[in-house]
Structure formats: C-alpha cells, structure tokens
Write an enzyme that holds these catalytic residues in place. Structure first.
Site, PDB file in Angstrom:
ATOM      1  N   ASP A  79     -10.038   4.312  10.883  1.00  9.81           N
ATOM      2  CA  ASP A  79      -9.412   3.149  11.511  1.00  9.81           C
ATOM      3  C   ASP A  79      -9.817   2.955  12.970  1.00  9.81           C
ATOM      4  O   ASP A  79      -8.983   2.718  13.839  1.00  9.81           O
ATOM      5  CB  ASP A  79      -7.887   3.212  11.369  1.00  9.81           C
ATOM      6  CG  ASP A  79      -7.460   2.988   9.929  1.00  9.81           C
ATOM      7  OD1 ASP A  79      -7.564   1.848   9.463  1.00  9.81           O
ATOM      8  OD2 ASP A  79      -7.045   3.956   9.256  1.00  9.81           O
TER       9      ASP A  79
ATOM     10  N   GLU B 166      -3.217  -3.038  -2.143  1.00 10.01           N
ATOM     11  CA  GLU B 166      -4.331  -2.371  -1.444  1.00 10.01           C
ATOM     12  C   GLU B 166      -4.632  -1.005  -2.072  1.00 10.01           C
ATOM     13  O   GLU B 166      -3.757  -0.164  -2.195  1.00 10.01           O
ATOM     14  CB  GLU B 166      -3.949  -2.199   0.039  1.00 10.01           C
ATOM     15  CG  GLU B 166      -4.998  -1.487   0.872  1.00 10.01           C
ATOM     16  CD  GLU B 166      -4.592  -1.366   2.352  1.00 10.01           C
ATOM     17  OE1 GLU B 166      -3.406  -1.620   2.676  1.00 10.01           O
ATOM     18  OE2 GLU B 166      -5.447  -1.016   3.175  1.00 10.01           O
TER      19      GLU B 166
ATOM     20  N   ASP C  23      -6.951  -4.157  10.549  1.00 14.90           N
ATOM     21  CA  ASP C  23      -6.181  -2.923  10.353  1.00 14.90           C
ATOM     22  C   ASP C  23      -6.908  -1.749  11.003  1.00 14.90           C
ATOM     23  O   ASP C  23      -7.823  -1.193  10.424  1.00 14.90           O
ATOM     24  CB  ASP C  23      -5.984  -2.662   8.839  1.00 14.90           C
ATOM     25  CG  ASP C  23      -5.206  -1.377   8.579  1.00 14.90           C
ATOM     26  OD1 ASP C  23      -4.581  -0.839   9.513  1.00 14.90           O
ATOM     27  OD2 ASP C  23      -5.219  -0.893   7.425  1.00 14.90           O
TER      28      ASP C  23
ATOM     29  N   ASP D 202     -11.710   7.173   6.549  1.00 15.14           N
ATOM     30  CA  ASP D 202     -10.790   6.073   6.865  1.00 15.14           C
ATOM     31  C   ASP D 202     -10.170   6.289   8.242  1.00 15.14           C
ATOM     32  O   ASP D 202      -8.964   6.479   8.373  1.00 15.14           O
ATOM     33  CB  ASP D 202      -9.700   6.035   5.774  1.00 15.14           C
ATOM     34  CG  ASP D 202      -8.687   4.919   5.992  1.00 15.14           C
ATOM     35  OD1 ASP D 202      -9.093   3.833   6.425  1.00 15.14           O
ATOM     36  OD2 ASP D 202      -7.489   5.141   5.717  1.00 15.14           O
TER      37      ASP D 202
ATOM     38  N   HIS E  50      -8.574  -5.983   4.518  1.00 20.71           N
ATOM     39  CA  HIS E  50      -8.206  -5.305   5.756  1.00 20.71           C
ATOM     40  C   HIS E  50      -9.524  -4.945   6.401  1.00 20.71           C
ATOM     41  O   HIS E  50     -10.267  -4.113   5.875  1.00 20.71           O
ATOM     42  CB  HIS E  50      -7.416  -4.018   5.481  1.00 20.71           C
ATOM     43  CG  HIS E  50      -5.944  -4.230   5.458  1.00 20.71           C
ATOM     44  ND1 HIS E  50      -5.048  -3.201   5.296  1.00 20.71           N
ATOM     45  CD2 HIS E  50      -5.202  -5.356   5.592  1.00 20.71           C
ATOM     46  CE1 HIS E  50      -3.813  -3.692   5.334  1.00 20.71           C
ATOM     47  NE2 HIS E  50      -3.870  -4.997   5.497  1.00 20.71           N
TER      48      HIS E  50
ATOM     49  N   TRP F  99       0.868  -1.184   0.000  1.00 21.29           N
ATOM     50  CA  TRP F  99       0.000   0.000   0.000  1.00 21.29           C
ATOM     51  C   TRP F  99       0.903   1.231   0.000  1.00 21.29           C
ATOM     52  O   TRP F  99       1.830   1.321   0.800  1.00 21.29           O
ATOM     53  CB  TRP F  99      -0.913   0.061   1.243  1.00 21.29           C
ATOM     54  CG  TRP F  99      -1.574   1.402   1.334  1.00 21.29           C
ATOM     55  CD1 TRP F  99      -2.570   1.867   0.523  1.00 21.29           C
ATOM     56  CD2 TRP F  99      -1.217   2.489   2.200  1.00 21.29           C
ATOM     57  NE1 TRP F  99      -2.860   3.174   0.851  1.00 21.29           N
ATOM     58  CE2 TRP F  99      -2.059   3.577   1.878  1.00 21.29           C
ATOM     59  CE3 TRP F  99      -0.278   2.641   3.225  1.00 21.29           C
ATOM     60  CZ2 TRP F  99      -1.980   4.807   2.532  1.00 21.29           C
ATOM     61  CZ3 TRP F  99      -0.199   3.862   3.891  1.00 21.29           C
ATOM     62  CH2 TRP F  99      -1.050   4.924   3.549  1.00 21.29           C
TER      63      TRP F  99
ATOM     64  N   ASP G 245      -9.645  -2.700   1.737  1.00 20.05           N
ATOM     65  CA  ASP G 245      -9.748  -2.215   3.128  1.00 20.05           C
ATOM     66  C   ASP G 245     -11.083  -1.485   3.193  1.00 20.05           C
ATOM     67  O   ASP G 245     -11.340  -0.582   2.392  1.00 20.05           O
ATOM     68  CB  ASP G 245      -8.563  -1.274   3.402  1.00 20.05           C
ATOM     69  CG  ASP G 245      -8.572  -0.653   4.789  1.00 20.05           C
ATOM     70  OD1 ASP G 245      -9.645  -0.169   5.218  1.00 20.05           O
ATOM     71  OD2 ASP G 245      -7.513  -0.614   5.437  1.00 20.05           O
TER      72      ASP G 245
ATOM     73  N   HIS H 266     -11.567   2.313   2.800  1.00 18.88           N
ATOM     74  CA  HIS H 266     -10.969   2.968   1.631  1.00 18.88           C
ATOM     75  C   HIS H 266     -11.921   3.222   0.474  1.00 18.88           C
ATOM     76  O   HIS H 266     -11.511   3.216  -0.683  1.00 18.88           O
ATOM     77  CB  HIS H 266      -9.785   2.134   1.132  1.00 18.88           C
ATOM     78  CG  HIS H 266      -8.621   2.159   2.064  1.00 18.88           C
ATOM     79  ND1 HIS H 266      -7.384   1.652   1.760  1.00 18.88           N
ATOM     80  CD2 HIS H 266      -8.501   2.661   3.327  1.00 18.88           C
ATOM     81  CE1 HIS H 266      -6.564   1.812   2.772  1.00 18.88           C
ATOM     82  NE2 HIS H 266      -7.219   2.417   3.746  1.00 18.88           N
TER      83      HIS H 266
ATOM     84  N   LYS I  23      -6.994   2.690  -2.383  1.00 16.47           N
ATOM     85  CA  LYS I  23      -7.523   3.691  -1.443  1.00 16.47           C
ATOM     86  C   LYS I  23      -8.176   4.828  -2.205  1.00 16.47           C
ATOM     87  O   LYS I  23      -7.774   5.133  -3.330  1.00 16.47           O
ATOM     88  CB  LYS I  23      -6.372   4.213  -0.568  1.00 16.47           C
ATOM     89  CG  LYS I  23      -6.833   5.077   0.583  1.00 16.47           C
ATOM     90  CD  LYS I  23      -5.789   5.187   1.670  1.00 16.47           C
ATOM     91  CE  LYS I  23      -6.275   6.098   2.783  1.00 16.47           C
ATOM     92  NZ  LYS I  23      -5.383   6.110   3.930  1.00 16.47           N
TER      93      LYS I  23
HETATM   94  C1  RNT Z   1      -3.700   2.930   5.040  1.00 18.01           C
HETATM   95  C2  RNT Z   1      -3.852   1.481   4.779  1.00 18.01           C
HETATM   96  C3  RNT Z   1      -2.735   0.621   5.276  1.00 18.01           C
HETATM   97  C4  RNT Z   1      -2.237   1.030   6.646  1.00 18.01           C
HETATM   98  C5  RNT Z   1      -1.207   0.111   7.238  1.00 18.01           C
HETATM   99  C6  RNT Z   1      -0.545   0.703   8.421  1.00 18.01           C
HETATM  100  O1  RNT Z   1      -4.805   3.653   4.748  1.00 18.01           O
HETATM  101  O2  RNT Z   1      -5.058   1.025   5.313  1.00 18.01           O
HETATM  102  O3  RNT Z   1      -3.115  -0.704   5.241  1.00 18.01           O
HETATM  103  O4  RNT Z   1      -3.299   1.164   7.542  1.00 18.01           O
HETATM  104  O5  RNT Z   1      -0.323  -0.252   6.263  1.00 18.01           O
HETATM  105 ZN    ZN Z   2      -5.407  -1.101   5.275  1.00 17.16          ZN
END
Ligand code: RNT
Ligand code: ZN
Length: 410
Positions: free
Chosen positions: A290, A220, A320, A288, A280, A179, A253, A256, A222
């Site tokens: 998290d 990955e 994640d 995003d 993820h 990523w 993810d 994203h 985004k």
């Molecule tokens: C970032 C991505 C990625 C990170 C990690 C730390 O938006 O989700 O996966 O969260 O690599």
């Molecule tokens: Zn991620």
C-alpha cells in the site's frame, strides 16, 4: 505561444485532441480513501490495526479526531483537481452513545454527511472487518463460531443502511465495498467450509432488501495478508464467482495478486462480463504494501484500459494506500494527482490509431509511437488542467506550511 498551445499542436499531429481530453477528465470521479489521514485507525475502537494489513512509520501530525481528519481532507480537496468522493470506513463512525459495529446507525455518520454535502462531494462506504475484539482467530464472516459470524453479518447489514443514507443525503450513489481479512497462516485442513460460510454470510447480508439504484455493493478479493499467508477465504476466484452469482460488482485491488500478475490485463475481461467493475488503485512494492500511487507504468496501463475501452462510466475508481512514514497530506495528494495524471496520459494516447495498427499486425509502429508518446508534452497539458481547475501546481509549499502551522501543534 504559451506552452499549452504548443503541446496542443504536438498532440494534434498524432490526431489527439487535448481539449477533448481535458473536458473528459474534469468529470471523472475518483473516490478518495479517508484512511491515509490517520494510518487506518478510525475513531470507534482502541484496538491496534489488524487484518493482515499494516502501516509503518510514525511521521508526526496524524489526525486523531474527526475534526482533524476533516481539516486535513479539506487540504486534499483543495490541492487535487477533478471530481471527488470521500470513501469512509465504518470505524470512522462518530459515536457518542453505546453503539458498536453491529448497531451503528446513520446518525453516527451525520457529521460526515454534513461535511460531504457542504463540499458537494459524494460518499462511499466500507464495513470494517478488522481491528476489533469480535474478530476471533482472525475470522469474521467465515468464522465457525456462529456468534462471531452473526455479529459481522449484522455489521454489514447496518452498513447497507448507512450506505443508503449516504446516497439519499448526497444525491449520489454510494459504493459499499466488502473486504474481509479472513484466512489462515498455515495450510488449512479444510478449504471449502470457510468459503461456504463466507458465501452463506454474504447471502444473508445481500438478501436484506436495499435500494440497488442507490447502493452498489462491491466485493474485494485478496491473495494473502500478513499472518494469513497460506489461505485467503475471499480469493480472486471466490469473489469473481460470487459477484457474478449475486449480481454485485467485483473489485480488484492491484496489491492483491501475485507479483507478476497485473490488474491492467484483467480489466478487459471483467468489462466483458460485468456492467460495472470497481478498482482500488494502490502501489504494491513486492507485496500488498500500500505505497503511495506514483505516475508509474502500471498505473498508466490501468488508466489506458479504462479509457480506451470507453469505460470511464463503468469503472468505480478508488484509491487505497497508507503511508505513515512521510507527511500524510503530501502522500494523499501525490497519490490522487497521479491517478488523475495517469488518466490524462491515457486520454492523450492515439488509441484508435494504435488499435488499428494492431489489427494490421504492425507492432513496429505501435512500439515507436507508444514510445514517442511517453515523452510527448503531457506536463504542459497537466499544468493547463490544474490551472482550469484552480489548483496550484506547487503543493509542497502549501503542505509544508500546513505542517508548520497545524500538524506540528498536534
Ligand atoms: C486490504 C484491502 C482493503 C483495505 C481497506 C482499509 O488489503 O485492500 O481495501 O486496504 O479496507
Ligand atoms: Zn483495497
């Protein structure tokens, strides 16, 4: 009769076998991210977290050394059921020489390998394309500066070697996820060239021979990051197309995408065209962000898509998220337990019956049964799962105790 036996009967009345569900769940592998333990800091650079991702909060007691992070992760292992892997980022290298990201080697991860082997868990890996002085103008693999671009190509190739080493040593395949944070804050004048450079960089990385039976490379995508709101080089279309073109594995993810898009709806399409897919799992609150994974609708829906499409062995499930505002071990454990609990919820659905009703266009029954399943006694089956796995149902007491005796002294 005990509560599990009672629950087993209730589920059986819907044609659901709780024993089969428990038996399946205990073998599902969940790859747990290491970076919840220290707010995505790592050990190899003094740079602040960059790349358009952010941790907020300063709850005391975060891990600042490999030993502390390992001790904290031991708590996570003890307080979560199921089969687990540890997912490391390159910035967690333990370096005692002059190596940097472009020259790291397996030996800088020897302690992690020793850790994983002694706990009988697998290892996954992530090159770290952020929080580093060679990220110039927010760009890495798509940089127009050849020195910068080449540096990060070298980093990724070094990571392929380390991933191979992880797989060889642990005897379990390693998922290496790429990523990059690259993008622009404002409207770019040229959208094509950065993506062409990213493609060229990925080609250079993946044309380096590596053992494809040991290392699964995932890519990955985004939609945007903080400071890169207008354009992201590794967009969904780019990453899906590239994965298909090069025969690697796409990674989604669920933080994203645009806020009304859901990954649960994307899984089936990807499964039709890919041998393996990767996820993820996170919780996006408006963006995003998290947040810690909850036992919420979308997590359950994602789990249902994996389970009812019979894809447990085709989906690399990884977590994640990074919350620095609450006890980090509690955050870690809560999120992982909720992935497991959502998978159990999915395994306890009368999926075949519901699919049949759909073909009969009977959405009345689908709605009623699905709603009933929401309050079926999953809690009693979950308690039985924890009991069989030898994991305490109550983790808050243990986490608080660890906070008092260990974290508070850091
Ligand atoms: C970032 C991505 C990625 C990170 C990690 C730390 O938006 O989700 O996966 O969260 O690599
Ligand atoms: Zn991620």
């Amino acid at each position: 009769m005990n509560r599990y036996e009672e629950a087993k009967k209730i589920y059986a009345s819907y044609g659901v076998d709780t024993e089969k569900a428990l038996d399946t769940l205990k073998d599902v592998v969940v790859s747990i991210h290491c970076w919840q333990g220290d707010d995505v800091v790592g050990f190899d650079s003094k740079e602040a977290l960059s790349g358009g991702i952010q941790t907020t909060g300063n709850y005391p007691g975060k891990a600042t050394t490999p030993e502390e992070l390992m001790a904290d992760f031991d708590k996570v292992l003890a307080l979560t059921p199921g089969k687990k892997k540890l997912s490391l980022h390159a910035c967690y290298a333990i370096i005692d020489d002059d190596a940097d990201r472009s020259t790291i080697e397996p030996k800088h991860f020897a302690k992690w390998v020793e850790y994983a082997k002694s706990r009988n868990i697998g290892l996954d890996f992530n090159p770290t394309f952020f929080s580093h002085p060679m990220v110039k103008d927010g760009l890495t693999l798509s940089s127009p500066d050849e020195e910068v671009r080449k540096y990060w190509v070298k980093h990724a190739i070094a990571c392929l070697k380390i991933s191979e080493y992880f797989a060889t040593e642990t005897g379990m395949p390693c998922v290496m996820n790429i990523w990059i944070p690259d993008g622009y804050k404002d409207i770019p004048a040229d959208r094509l060239a950065p993506r062409a450079r990213f493609k060229k960089s990925l080609d250079e990385i993946l044309d380096t021979p590596y053992d494809k039976s040991k290392v699964y490379v995932t890519l990955e995508s985004k939609v945007f990051g903080i400071g890169v709101e207008s354009y992201t080089v590794g967009s969904a279309e780019f990453c899906l197309s590239y994965s298909d073109y090069k025969g690697i594995t796409p990674l989604m993810d669920n933080g994203h995408y645009h806020p009304t898009e859901v990954v649960s709806d994307k899984i089936s399409s990807l499964l039709l065209f890919n041998e393996k897919i990767a996820l993820h799992i996170t919780r996006a609150v408006r963006w995003d962000s998290d947040h810690v994974i909850l036992f919420d609708d979308e997590t359950k829906e994602i789990a249902k898509e994996i389970v009812r499409n019979d894809a447990l062995d085709r989906v690399f499930i990884a977590t994640d998220y990074f919350d620095a505002s609450i006890n980090r071990i509690s955050a870690w454990v809560t999120g992982v337990r909720n992935v497991e609990k959502s998978l159990l919820f999915a395994l306890l659905q009368p999926s075949e019956m519901l699919a049949k009703l759909q073909n009969e266009n009977n959405f009345t029954d689908i709605m009623v049964i699905s709603e009933e399943m929401k309050t079926a006694p999953i809690g009693d089956v979950w308690a039985e799962y924890l009991r069989r796995e030898g994991v305490n149902a109550d983790y808050l007491t243990e986490v608080k105790d660890y906070e008092k005796t260990v974290l508070a002294n850091r």
